[in-house]
Write a protein that holds these residues in place. Structure first.
Motif, PDB file in Angstrom:
ATOM      1  N   VAL A   1       2.874  -1.425  -6.148  1.00 35.96           N
ATOM      2  CA  VAL A   1       2.614  -0.478  -5.064  1.00 35.96           C
ATOM      3  C   VAL A   1       1.420   0.370  -5.468  1.00 35.96           C
ATOM      4  O   VAL A   1       1.459   1.095  -6.472  1.00 35.96           O
ATOM      5  CB  VAL A   1       3.840   0.407  -4.789  1.00 35.96           C
ATOM      6  CG1 VAL A   1       3.505   1.464  -3.743  1.00 35.96           C
ATOM      7  CG2 VAL A   1       5.014  -0.450  -4.332  1.00 35.96           C
ATOM      8  N   ASP A   2       0.341   0.242  -4.689  1.00 33.19           N
ATOM      9  CA  ASP A   2      -0.907   0.967  -4.956  1.00 33.19           C
ATOM     10  C   ASP A   2      -1.297   1.693  -3.676  1.00 33.19           C
ATOM     11  O   ASP A   2      -1.712   1.067  -2.699  1.00 33.19           O
ATOM     12  CB  ASP A   2      -1.996  -0.016  -5.395  1.00 33.19           C
ATOM     13  CG  ASP A   2      -3.303   0.682  -5.741  1.00 33.19           C
ATOM     14  OD1 ASP A   2      -3.382   1.914  -5.567  1.00 33.19           O
ATOM     15  OD2 ASP A   2      -4.239  -0.012  -6.174  1.00 33.19           O
ATOM     16  N   GLU A   3      -1.164   2.990  -3.664  1.00 35.03           N
ATOM     17  CA  GLU A   3      -1.429   3.774  -2.464  1.00 35.03           C
ATOM     18  C   GLU A   3      -2.865   4.279  -2.389  1.00 35.03           C
ATOM     19  O   GLU A   3      -3.206   5.028  -1.482  1.00 35.03           O
ATOM     20  CB  GLU A   3      -0.467   4.963  -2.403  1.00 35.03           C
ATOM     21  CG  GLU A   3       0.998   4.549  -2.353  1.00 35.03           C
ATOM     22  CD  GLU A   3       1.931   5.742  -2.265  1.00 35.03           C
ATOM     23  OE1 GLU A   3       1.429   6.872  -2.339  1.00 35.03           O
ATOM     24  OE2 GLU A   3       3.150   5.538  -2.117  1.00 35.03           O
ATOM     25  N   SER A   4      -3.708   3.841  -3.301  1.00 39.11           N
ATOM     26  CA  SER A   4      -5.073   4.386  -3.342  1.00 39.11           C
ATOM     27  C   SER A   4      -6.106   3.483  -2.693  1.00 39.11           C
ATOM     28  O   SER A   4      -7.248   3.899  -2.494  1.00 39.11           O
ATOM     29  CB  SER A   4      -5.485   4.637  -4.800  1.00 39.11           C
ATOM     30  OG  SER A   4      -5.507   3.414  -5.529  1.00 39.11           O
TER      31      SER A   4
ATOM     32  N   ARG B   1      11.674   3.533  -0.307  1.00 39.11           N
ATOM     33  CA  ARG B   1      10.425   2.837  -0.606  1.00 39.11           C
ATOM     34  C   ARG B   1      10.479   2.238  -2.001  1.00 39.11           C
ATOM     35  O   ARG B   1      11.227   2.684  -2.865  1.00 39.11           O
ATOM     36  CB  ARG B   1       9.242   3.815  -0.557  1.00 39.11           C
ATOM     37  CG  ARG B   1       8.999   4.481   0.772  1.00 39.11           C
ATOM     38  CD  ARG B   1       7.995   5.597   0.602  1.00 39.11           C
ATOM     39  NE  ARG B   1       7.697   6.273   1.850  1.00 39.11           N
ATOM     40  CZ  ARG B   1       6.615   6.021   2.584  1.00 39.11           C
ATOM     41  NH1 ARG B   1       5.743   5.108   2.174  1.00 39.11           N
ATOM     42  NH2 ARG B   1       6.403   6.674   3.703  1.00 39.11           N
TER      43      ARG B   1
ATOM     44  N   GLN C   1      -7.055  -0.288  -0.066  1.00 35.80           N
ATOM     45  CA  GLN C   1      -6.615  -1.292   0.903  1.00 35.80           C
ATOM     46  C   GLN C   1      -6.273  -2.602   0.185  1.00 35.80           C
ATOM     47  O   GLN C   1      -6.822  -2.910  -0.864  1.00 35.80           O
ATOM     48  CB  GLN C   1      -7.721  -1.559   1.922  1.00 35.80           C
ATOM     49  CG  GLN C   1      -8.014  -0.408   2.855  1.00 35.80           C
ATOM     50  CD  GLN C   1      -9.095  -0.772   3.852  1.00 35.80           C
ATOM     51  OE1 GLN C   1      -9.589  -1.899   3.859  1.00 35.80           O
ATOM     52  NE2 GLN C   1      -9.479   0.181   4.682  1.00 35.80           N
TER      53      GLN C   1
ATOM     54  N   PRO D   1      -4.024   3.133   2.519  1.00 35.17           N
ATOM     55  CA  PRO D   1      -3.630   4.542   2.666  1.00 35.17           C
ATOM     56  C   PRO D   1      -3.707   5.010   4.104  1.00 35.17           C
ATOM     57  O   PRO D   1      -2.905   5.831   4.550  1.00 35.17           O
ATOM     58  CB  PRO D   1      -4.626   5.285   1.782  1.00 35.17           C
ATOM     59  CG  PRO D   1      -5.147   4.253   0.833  1.00 35.17           C
ATOM     60  CD  PRO D   1      -5.147   2.971   1.573  1.00 35.17           C
TER      61      PRO D   1
ATOM     62  N   ALA E   1       0.808  -1.215   0.000  1.00 33.44           N
ATOM     63  CA  ALA E   1       0.000   0.000   0.000  1.00 33.44           C
ATOM     64  C   ALA E   1       0.844   1.268   0.000  1.00 33.44           C
ATOM     65  O   ALA E   1       0.449   2.278  -0.572  1.00 33.44           O
ATOM     66  CB  ALA E   1      -0.934   0.005   1.205  1.00 33.44           C
ATOM     67  N   ARG E   2       2.021   1.227   0.643  1.00 36.44           N
ATOM     68  CA  ARG E   2       2.770   2.483   0.797  1.00 36.44           C
ATOM     69  C   ARG E   2       4.237   2.360   0.357  1.00 36.44           C
ATOM     70  O   ARG E   2       5.056   3.167   0.746  1.00 36.44           O
ATOM     71  CB  ARG E   2       2.711   2.934   2.262  1.00 36.44           C
ATOM     72  CG  ARG E   2       1.300   3.298   2.729  1.00 36.44           C
ATOM     73  CD  ARG E   2       1.286   3.747   4.176  1.00 36.44           C
ATOM     74  NE  ARG E   2       1.742   2.702   5.074  1.00 36.44           N
ATOM     75  CZ  ARG E   2       0.959   1.755   5.543  1.00 36.44           C
ATOM     76  NH1 ARG E   2      -0.322   1.698   5.166  1.00 36.44           N
ATOM     77  NH2 ARG E   2       1.428   0.853   6.372  1.00 36.44           N
ATOM     78  N   GLY E   3       4.555   1.377  -0.439  1.00 38.64           N
ATOM     79  CA  GLY E   3       5.931   1.213  -0.891  1.00 38.64           C
ATOM     80  C   GLY E   3       6.864   0.701   0.178  1.00 38.64           C
ATOM     81  O   GLY E   3       8.077   0.630  -0.009  1.00 38.64           O
TER      82      GLY E   3
ATOM     83  N   ARG F   1       5.917   3.751  -6.826  1.00 43.69           N
ATOM     84  CA  ARG F   1       4.546   3.442  -7.231  1.00 43.69           C
ATOM     85  C   ARG F   1       4.546   2.652  -8.529  1.00 43.69           C
ATOM     86  O   ARG F   1       5.423   2.803  -9.378  1.00 43.69           O
ATOM     87  CB  ARG F   1       3.744   4.730  -7.424  1.00 43.69           C
ATOM     88  CG  ARG F   1       3.502   5.507  -6.146  1.00 43.69           C
ATOM     89  CD  ARG F   1       2.676   6.747  -6.448  1.00 43.69           C
ATOM     90  NE  ARG F   1       2.466   7.563  -5.259  1.00 43.69           N
ATOM     91  CZ  ARG F   1       1.786   8.699  -5.245  1.00 43.69           C
ATOM     92  NH1 ARG F   1       1.271   9.158  -6.392  1.00 43.69           N
ATOM     93  NH2 ARG F   1       1.634   9.377  -4.137  1.00 43.69           N
TER      94      ARG F   1
END
Length: 657
Positions: free
Chosen positions: A556-559, A515, A561, A589, A462-464, A518
């Motif tokens: 890596v997807d920060e948008s 990290r 859960q 996130p 989620a956040r690298g 993305r």
């Protein structure tokens, strides 16, 4: 050093705990640093204690040359003898090999010259000496050249102060001395004596005798006295040599050396040098034998099948030293220390090989934290019958980065059909002296010729940053956790944790590393099994047949859960009435505050305390009436109340017993 700086230190004095001049610091110093030898360090401490714990020192910027007269002290990292098989006396001779100014590859060192150390520095000194001698005596045969270099070598030492002579298994015949070798006076054949093992018992002694042929090398005429200088021996051992010899022009004579160990003699090395003297002139011949009086023979022996159990905490220690090799864990911490200190309660197993094999071995798995156990494979129930380096619990494969580290496994390569013994023991923590004894599981394998299998379980982060989970399994010897690595963007991580039962390995990306970017990133996962650690014939990385790597990608997807099931694996059924562990990774996130678990639609657990930041766990006591395929649900809830679910399944078997 960083702790010293935080405590207010403005400089650091480091004291090497090994004999000889101090080694260079392998890390970048963050404070002004003084590195001292063990002898100078003790003197400095003694001086400080005599002055109330304080001392004053003036450090200048200019170099100062001090003549310390410390030549001949054997380096702590130098290999020691005897040979693992046959127990022949080695090394033959010593030569300068520390802080040698040598030509170097400028692309690697930044200069055409570098100060180096090792056998590659010592060997050229001996080669050069041999070349000079052959130039002077082109008629000499190889055995005469060897005899000359060894018989004229000068003293080597075990300690920095040069008070304790180095035994032949440490320093060989001594330090090569070219000027003396130019006129040897006599030749000896052999140049050293290996008198083998003297096997004694409670009512049985043993004797070994060797002969040395002595010939005139020119100028050696006259009467020579012969004296056996014994450096090490167990109590009660007698060493006798022919007291005199006479050489005439062209003559050849023989002298004998006899070692006698009476019944009940404890195990130990007998080594020293025969001193041949004519007036002030002296020549020497090193000798070695080993008295073996096995203590393991008094213990009960358990047949080892595919799997077994044991403990090193349930009985008193019988054996503390295993041989050969005698120092698989590295050199002792000080000149007077033992190379190993296995103080646990031993368990002796045995297994039979009905036919010759490519390899065979054992691996031990500690049952709890703080437990470290060491297996050794033996050719007999004798602590002195270890079957070489691969049969000790250290990585013997020189290609692996983990070479020399304890790995909890032992193996034999190309074993013949027959019976083998395994002893499992444990030592103490080198820093705290705390016992490492405890219970363990042991597994045995034969013909492990395949590498481990790797599977990436964490497909998204989620956040690298966070925990990357991998499953690594090996059907025979088992995965060696020390070799588990994950590489991304030219950074390499070791596994933070490995579970032997499930094969789950955790890689925690620390804040000290960048990290993952993305999007989609390439990662490489590597692993070797325990057999790879024992493949001493691996000459280069291309021959690592028990190693594997997985090249894959992680996103890596920060948008949003992400929830991933890690346990149960789905490959094994769970018995009704038993217990099964649930583990998921969950991140997003916003921080995940809890994960709810359900089985068959019914709640079974809630975890609010994430391990490693994103691993959530619970366990399920499977109802006795459960059967078939059961649906599992994990629901992650973040601080904002957002939810994400992931489904898995587990198969229920009939209850056993």
């Amino acid at each position: 050093m960083e702790r010293a700086r935080r405590a207010g230190a403005i400089g650091v004095a480091l004291i090497d705990n090994r004999a000889g001049e101090p080694a260079s610091l392998p890390i970048a110093a963050t404070l002004p640093t003084l590195i001292l030898s063990d002898l100078d360090g003790r003197r400095l401490i003694d001086y400080a204690l005599s002055n109330g714990g304080a001392l004053a020192a003036r450090l200048g910027r200019g170099p100062a040359a001090l003549v310390l007269e410390r030549q001949g002290v054997v380096a702590a990292f130098s290999s020691v003898g005897p040979t693992a098989f046959g127990h022949q006396l080695k090394p033959d001779i010593s030569a300068p090999g520390v802080s040698i100014l040598s030509a170097a590859n400028a692309a690697q060192t930044g200069s055409s010259f570098a100060t180096l150390a090792g056998t590659s520095m010592a060997a050229p000194h001996v080669s050069g000496a041999a070349a000079l001698l052959l130039e002077k005596h082109p008629e000499w045969e190889p055995w005469q050249l060897k005899s000359t270099l060894m018989s004229t070598a000068t003293a080597t030492w075990k300690d920095t102060q040069r008070l304790v002579p180095a035994p032949p298994t440490l320093g060989g015949a001594g330090l090569v001395t070219v000027a003396e070798a130019a006129n040897p006076l006599l030749f000896t054949l052999p140049a050293s004596m290996s008198l083998g093992d003297l096997k004694v018992g409670a009512t049985r002694g043993a004797t070994s005798t060797g002969l040395i042929q002595v010939s005139n090398a020119s100028g050696g005429e006259g009467d020579w006295t012969v004296q056996a200088e014994v450096i090490e021996r167990p109590t009660g051992v007698l060493v006798e040599a022919t007291p005199t010899l006479t050489l005439t022009a062209g003559s050849i004579t023989e002298i004998s050396l006899t070692i006698a160990a009476p019944a009940g003699t404890p195990s130990g090395a007998v080594e020293g040098r025969l001193r041949l003297a004519r007036g002030a002139v002296e020549r020497s011949v090193p000798f070695y034998a080993f008295v073996t009086n096995p203590l393991l023979a008094s213990l009960s022996i358990t047949t080892l099948r595919a799997h077994g159990r044991g403990s090193t905490a349930d009985s008193a220690s019988v054996v503390e030293q295993y041989r050969f090799p005698s120092a698989p864990f590295g050199p002792p911490s000080s000149p007077d220390a033992q190379p190993m200190n296995e103080t646990g309660g031993e368990t002796v197993f045995r297994f039979d090989l009905p036919r010759a094999a490519i390899n065979a071995g054992v691996a031990v798995i500690p049952d709890g934290p703080g437990v470290k156990v060491d297996p050794f494979i033996l050719s007999a129930p004798d602590e002195n019958a270890v079957l070489g380096l691969a049969a000790t619990p250290v990585t013997a494969n020189g290609v692996l980065a983990t070479r020399g580290q304890r790995d909890g496994a032992a193996a034999v390569l190309f074993p013949k059909a027959g019976r083998y013994w395994v002893v499992v023991d444990s030592g103490v923590d080198s820093s705290t002296r705390r016992s490492l004894a405890g219970s363990y599981r042991i597994k045995r394998w034969v013909n492990d010729l395949q590498p481990p299998r790797l599977e990436l379980l964490t497909r998204r982060l989620a956040r690298g940053r966070g925990t990357v989970v991998v499953r690594a399994l090996d059907a025979k010897s088992g995965v060696d956790p020390l070799t588990l690595t994950l590489t991304y963007s030219n950074f390499e991580l070791a596994a933070s944790q490995y579970d032997y039962e499930t094969g789950v390995a955790l890689f925690r990306i620390p804040r000290a590393l960048p990290r993952l970017p993305r999007g989609r990133s390439r990662i490489v996962i590597r692993a070797s099994d325990h057999q790879e650690a024992k493949n001493v014939y691996a000459a280069d990385a291309g021959l690592l047949k028990n190693s594997t790597r997985l090249v894959t990608h992680i996103r890596v997807d920060e948008s949003s859960q992400h929830v991933s099931w890690l346990l149960p694996t789905g490959t094994r059924c769970v018995p009704a009435g038993g217990r099964v562990d649930f583990t998921v990774s969950a991140a997003g996130p916003s921080r995940i505050r809890a994960v709810r678990f359900k089985a068959g639609g019914k709640p079974v657990g809630l975890d609010r305390k994430a391990r490693f930041g994103d691993l959530f766990e619970t366990s399920w006591n499977v109802p006795v009436a459960a059967k078939g395929r059961v649906r599992l649900l994990a629901e992650a809830i973040d601080l904002g109340g957002r939810r994400q679910q992931r489904v898995a399944h587990v198969r229920i078997c009939k209850a056993t017993g």
